[in-house]
Structure formats: C-alpha cells, structure tokens
Design a protein around this motif. Structure first.
Motif, PDB file in Angstrom:
ATOM      1  N   GLY A  72      51.862   1.496  98.448  1.00 41.91           N
ATOM      2  CA  GLY A  72      50.789   2.488  98.350  1.00 41.91           C
ATOM      3  C   GLY A  72      49.468   1.813  98.640  1.00 41.91           C
ATOM      4  O   GLY A  72      49.090   1.595  99.808  1.00 41.91           O
ATOM      5  N   PHE A  73      48.750   1.444  97.581  1.00 36.16           N
ATOM      6  CA  PHE A  73      47.463   0.782  97.760  1.00 36.16           C
ATOM      7  C   PHE A  73      47.610  -0.600  98.385  1.00 36.16           C
ATOM      8  O   PHE A  73      46.712  -1.062  99.094  1.00 36.16           O
ATOM      9  CB  PHE A  73      46.733   0.690  96.416  1.00 36.16           C
ATOM     10  N   GLY A  74      48.708  -1.264  98.120  1.00 36.01           N
ATOM     11  CA  GLY A  74      48.925  -2.563  98.752  1.00 36.01           C
ATOM     12  C   GLY A  74      48.986  -2.438 100.261  1.00 36.01           C
ATOM     13  O   GLY A  74      48.389  -3.236 100.999  1.00 36.01           O
ATOM     14  N   TRP A  75      49.700  -1.417 100.737  1.00 32.23           N
ATOM     15  CA  TRP A  75      49.821  -1.181 102.177  1.00 32.23           C
ATOM     16  C   TRP A  75      48.482  -0.752 102.759  1.00 32.23           C
ATOM     17  O   TRP A  75      48.084  -1.211 103.848  1.00 32.23           O
ATOM     18  CB  TRP A  75      50.881  -0.112 102.430  1.00 32.23           C
ATOM     19  N   LEU A  76      47.755   0.121 102.060  1.00 35.16           N
ATOM     20  CA  LEU A  76      46.438   0.558 102.528  1.00 35.16           C
ATOM     21  C   LEU A  76      45.477  -0.619 102.619  1.00 35.16           C
ATOM     22  O   LEU A  76      44.724  -0.750 103.592  1.00 35.16           O
ATOM     23  CB  LEU A  76      45.865   1.617 101.587  1.00 35.16           C
ATOM     24  N   ALA A  77      45.499  -1.488 101.604  1.00 38.87           N
ATOM     25  CA  ALA A  77      44.591  -2.640 101.598  1.00 38.87           C
ATOM     26  C   ALA A  77      44.882  -3.578 102.768  1.00 38.87           C
ATOM     27  O   ALA A  77      43.965  -4.182 103.336  1.00 38.87           O
ATOM     28  CB  ALA A  77      44.713  -3.383 100.275  1.00 38.87           C
ATOM     29  N   GLU A  78      46.144  -3.685 103.132  1.00 40.33           N
ATOM     30  CA  GLU A  78      46.523  -4.600 104.216  1.00 40.33           C
ATOM     31  C   GLU A  78      46.292  -3.992 105.597  1.00 40.33           C
ATOM     32  O   GLU A  78      45.795  -4.676 106.512  1.00 40.33           O
ATOM     33  CB  GLU A  78      47.995  -4.990 104.066  1.00 40.33           C
ATOM     34  N   HIS A  79      46.612  -2.707 105.760  1.00 43.72           N
ATOM     35  CA  HIS A  79      46.585  -2.105 107.086  1.00 43.72           C
ATOM     36  C   HIS A  79      45.377  -1.206 107.352  1.00 43.72           C
ATOM     37  O   HIS A  79      44.949  -1.067 108.503  1.00 43.72           O
ATOM     38  CB  HIS A  79      47.875  -1.298 107.323  1.00 43.72           C
ATOM     39  N   HIS A  80      44.827  -0.590 106.314  1.00 43.42           N
ATOM     40  CA  HIS A  80      43.677   0.301 106.480  1.00 43.42           C
ATOM     41  C   HIS A  80      42.644   0.094 105.365  1.00 43.42           C
ATOM     42  O   HIS A  80      42.317   1.029 104.628  1.00 43.42           O
ATOM     43  CB  HIS A  80      44.138   1.765 106.499  1.00 43.42           C
ATOM     44  N   PRO A  81      42.148  -1.125 105.219  1.00 40.85           N
ATOM     45  CA  PRO A  81      41.218  -1.411 104.115  1.00 40.85           C
ATOM     46  C   PRO A  81      39.957  -0.558 104.147  1.00 40.85           C
ATOM     47  O   PRO A  81      39.355  -0.284 103.109  1.00 40.85           O
ATOM     48  CB  PRO A  81      40.898  -2.897 104.298  1.00 40.85           C
ATOM     49  N   ASN A  82      39.561  -0.118 105.343  1.00 43.09           N
ATOM     50  CA  ASN A  82      38.348   0.698 105.467  1.00 43.09           C
ATOM     51  C   ASN A  82      38.459   2.023 104.729  1.00 43.09           C
ATOM     52  O   ASN A  82      37.442   2.604 104.318  1.00 43.09           O
ATOM     53  CB  ASN A  82      38.046   0.959 106.946  1.00 43.09           C
ATOM     54  N   LEU A  83      39.688   2.504 104.533  1.00 44.75           N
ATOM     55  CA  LEU A  83      39.882   3.794 103.867  1.00 44.75           C
ATOM     56  C   LEU A  83      39.662   3.719 102.359  1.00 44.75           C
ATOM     57  O   LEU A  83      39.415   4.741 101.716  1.00 44.75           O
ATOM     58  CB  LEU A  83      41.286   4.333 104.148  1.00 44.75           C
ATOM     59  N   ILE A  84      39.769   2.525 101.776  1.00 48.38           N
ATOM     60  CA  ILE A  84      39.617   2.402 100.325  1.00 48.38           C
ATOM     61  C   ILE A  84      38.539   1.384  99.947  1.00 48.38           C
ATOM     62  O   ILE A  84      38.514   0.896  98.821  1.00 48.38           O
ATOM     63  CB  ILE A  84      40.960   2.015  99.657  1.00 48.38           C
ATOM     64  N   THR A  85      37.658   1.090 100.896  1.00 52.94           N
ATOM     65  CA  THR A  85      36.565   0.157 100.613  1.00 52.94           C
ATOM     66  C   THR A  85      35.289   0.927 100.310  1.00 52.94           C
ATOM     67  O   THR A  85      34.897   1.833 101.046  1.00 52.94           O
ATOM     68  CB  THR A  85      36.320  -0.787 101.801  1.00 52.94           C
ATOM     69  N   ALA A  86      34.657   0.584  99.205  1.00 50.29           N
ATOM     70  CA  ALA A  86      33.406   1.212  98.783  1.00 50.29           C
ATOM     71  C   ALA A  86      32.651   0.215  97.917  1.00 50.29           C
ATOM     72  O   ALA A  86      33.158  -0.874  97.610  1.00 50.29           O
ATOM     73  CB  ALA A  86      33.676   2.500  98.018  1.00 50.29           C
ATOM     74  N   LYS A  87      31.446   0.577  97.515  1.00 49.72           N
ATOM     75  CA  LYS A  87      30.684  -0.313  96.643  1.00 49.72           C
ATOM     76  C   LYS A  87      31.285  -0.326  95.250  1.00 49.72           C
ATOM     77  O   LYS A  87      31.392  -1.369  94.610  1.00 49.72           O
ATOM     78  CB  LYS A  87      29.222   0.130  96.583  1.00 49.72           C
ATOM     79  N   TYR A  88      31.690   0.877  94.766  1.00 50.58           N
ATOM     80  CA  TYR A  88      32.254   0.998  93.431  1.00 50.58           C
ATOM     81  C   TYR A  88      33.501   1.875  93.460  1.00 50.58           C
ATOM     82  O   TYR A  88      33.648   2.736  94.331  1.00 50.58           O
ATOM     83  CB  TYR A  88      31.246   1.613  92.451  1.00 50.58           C
ATOM     84  N   ALA A  89      34.382   1.654  92.487  1.00 48.02           N
ATOM     85  CA  ALA A  89      35.564   2.503  92.326  1.00 48.02           C
ATOM     86  C   ALA A  89      35.845   2.668  90.836  1.00 48.02           C
ATOM     87  O   ALA A  89      35.541   1.789  90.033  1.00 48.02           O
ATOM     88  CB  ALA A  89      36.769   1.893  93.030  1.00 48.02           C
ATOM     89  N   ILE A  90      36.427   3.800  90.489  1.00 47.95           N
ATOM     90  CA  ILE A  90      36.811   4.058  89.108  1.00 47.95           C
ATOM     91  C   ILE A  90      38.276   4.441  89.082  1.00 47.95           C
ATOM     92  O   ILE A  90      38.762   5.169  89.949  1.00 47.95           O
ATOM     93  CB  ILE A  90      35.916   5.159  88.484  1.00 47.95           C
ATOM     94  N   ASN A  91      38.980   3.924  88.089  1.00 53.62           N
ATOM     95  CA  ASN A  91      40.434   4.066  88.042  1.00 53.62           C
ATOM     96  C   ASN A  91      40.886   4.180  86.588  1.00 53.62           C
ATOM     97  O   ASN A  91      40.054   4.156  85.668  1.00 53.62           O
ATOM     98  CB  ASN A  91      41.080   2.845  88.717  1.00 53.62           C
ATOM     99  N   GLU A  92      42.189   4.271  86.392  1.00 49.96           N
ATOM    100  CA  GLU A  92      42.726   4.215  85.038  1.00 49.96           C
ATOM    101  C   GLU A  92      42.560   2.794  84.488  1.00 49.96           C
ATOM    102  O   GLU A  92      42.153   1.892  85.191  1.00 49.96           O
ATOM    103  CB  GLU A  92      44.206   4.586  85.039  1.00 49.96           C
ATOM    104  N   GLY A  93      42.904   2.625  83.199  1.00 47.69           N
ATOM    105  CA  GLY A  93      42.854   1.283  82.637  1.00 47.69           C
ATOM    106  C   GLY A  93      41.701   1.060  81.680  1.00 47.69           C
ATOM    107  O   GLY A  93      41.283  -0.081  81.472  1.00 47.69           O
TER     108      GLY A  93
END
Length: 310
Positions: free
Chosen positions: A64-85
């Motif tokens: 999921g995010f591992g694949w996006l980070a490797e192949h399409h990092p531009n889609l999940i790159t931003a200054k800030y992100a908020i998530n669970e945890g």
C-alpha cells in the motif's frame, strides 16, 4: 470472543460491530465526511489536501503505502500529514492530557533456530531433543531485563501527567510501580516507552509424535526505541542466548523506528483545533512514541512531518 459475527457489520444501538470497525474504518469514515464537508461548503484551502488510504497497513503496508512511497512518492508527499497512532486522552490527577504521536517504535521479527538430533521417542537418550533447548531459550527471554531508557522527548513532559519526579534510568521502574494499582494504562504506557521488548509468539517444530524433534523454530516480536538499531538488538540477543549451544537467529526488519519534530506550527494548529472541539482551554499535551507501527513510517521517510492524532 465475538458477540456479533466478525464480518457482519451489525448495527446495534448506534454502533457498528465487525472486523476493522474501530481500526480503522471508523477513522477513514470520519476523514471522508470531513472531505465531503469541505467540498459541500466550498471551503477554499490555502494549501493542497490529500486523503490517502492503504488497505494492508495491518500486514506491514508494503503493498500500500510502501509501494506508493517507492513508485509514486509525489502522491503522498506534503509538508505535514496526520494519521492514526495518537490522540488518546490520559486521565491523571483528575485532569486529561492528550497524547500526540510523534514517532513509532521499530518492529522486528526474530527467527530463532534450535538444532538437536533426531531419534525414536522410545529411546530418547539416543538423540538431542531440541524442545529442551527451546525451554532454556524461552526462560532466558522471560528473565531478560531490558535496559531502561528515558531519552524519549515524552519523558520531558511527565509533569503534564502529574508526575513530579524527574525520570531517570534508576527511578523509572519506581515511577511505574506507583501507577500499577490505580492506573494500569499509565503504567503500561510508561513501561513501553522506556525499554525494548522481546516477546516469543510462535513455535514450529516436530514431525511425528514418536520422533525426537531435531529442529525447532521460535518466532519473536521485538519493539525497539528510536535510538536502538539492529546492532544493539544483536548485542542483546547474544547476551540472552550466551552459552546455549545449537542456537542461531536471523532478524527481519518490519519497521524502522521513526519520529517527527514536536516543535512545528502544525502542532500548534492541532492543539488549537482540539481545544475548540472539546470546548476547553489550557489542555495538557505529551509527545509520545507509538508502541506499534503504522504507515506513518513511509511518509516520515519521505521527509513529511507526520503526526498520530486520530
């Protein structure tokens, strides 16, 4: 045990019961509603906003995010992100303190191989039973006292949890003991934030009931603090297994420890918005490291300041 069918999605008294209803379909639903409200009310944002959701976070996130980070990092790159945890409100001394997730412990899987010699179970002295060695290994892990560590930023804010003593490696267990009887949740959190954990979880071995097992495999779950790397874990495992013959291990890094800065303008926004939502001012805050791991490790690796607060 399940009171409702795990895949039923049963609605009862305003609550939905089923696998993933809380972790993490409830969160995703609230995020979708927030996006819809922004759209319906034609609210113009100064910056872009991306809602990204991966389906395999519970299985490691590699596809999921591992694949996006490797192949399409531009889609999940931003200054800030908020998530669970994060986002949990802890009760201490009659007040609430909010936990803001700024990092995660590392998650490693250790496979311990134990070798013996096979023989017929009717003449056990002719072999070397790997199960007896397994017993020694498990006892060593049970007796293992992990090094205490209070270097996390979390420990600088214990006064916000009504803890007066300055934590040190020498007194942290005493501080924890003070919460054991009245606040188990606090005691558990303090313990997890102050040490590495090594936990046996799965055993494989033996092929027949009348045969001495010549090999046993023990799987262990390991959670490391941000300053504890693989070399540190290897040193600790060597101490645990010292002197036990016929034992080897290998380490699989599932998730590397990761963290984000607690001093950012986005943190101030989170605090201000939370005070408005709960209609209270002067809330107490503590930066915490999540004992599990989420997809936040992938965005942090891309340079995105990521926070757990939902």
């Amino acid at each position: 045990k399940w009171q409702y069918p795990p895949f039923g999605g049963v609605l009862n008294k305003g609550r939905i019961y089923g696998r993933g209803a809380s972790d993490c379909k409830g969160l995703l639903t609230s995020q979708l509603i927030a996006m819809r409200l922004l759209k319906e009310n034609d609210i113009k944002l100064k910056e872009g906003l991306v809602l990204a959701s991966g389906a395999d976070e519970e299985h490691g996130g590699r596809y999921g995010f591992g694949w996006l980070a490797e192949h399409h990092p531009n889609l999940i790159t931003a200054k800030y992100a908020i998530n669970e945890g994060g986002g949990t409100a802890l009760k201490a001394a009659g007040t609430s303190t909010y936990m803001l997730g700024v990092g995660e412990k590392g998650r490693l899987q250790v496979e311990i191989s134990i070798r013996g010699t096979s023989a017929h179970a009717s003449m056990p002295w002719q072999g070397e039973n790997a199960l007896f060695v397994l017993g020694q290994v498990v006892k060593r892990i049970q007796d293992y006292e992990a090094e205490r560590d209070v270097s996390l930023e979390f420990f600088k804010y214990l006064s916000n949890l009504a803890i007066e003593d300055d934590p040190t490696v020498g007194n942290i267990d005493e501080i924890i003991a003070g919460f054991e009887s009245e606040n188990q949740h606090m005691a558990t959190m303090l313990k997890a934030q102050s040490r590495m954990t090594v936990t046996p979880t799965i055993v494989h071995g033996g092929i027949k009931s009348n045969s001495i097992p010549e090999s046993i495999n023990l799987t262990c779950d390991v959670r490391t603090l941000p300053d504890q790397n693989q070399n540190y874990l290897e040193q600790e495992l060597d101490k645990i297994l010292e002197g036990i013959e016929g034992v080897d291990y290998k380490i699989d890094y599932m998730a590397v420890p990761n963290s984000s800065s607690y001093e950012t303008s986005f943190i101030d926004i989170l605090k201000n918005v939370t005070e408005k939502v709960v209609d209270r001012s002067g809330l107490q805050w503590v930066p915490a490291v999540c004992t599990g791991f989420t997809d936040s490790r992938f965005t942090r690796d891309l340079g995105v300041e990521t926070y757990g607060f939902v």
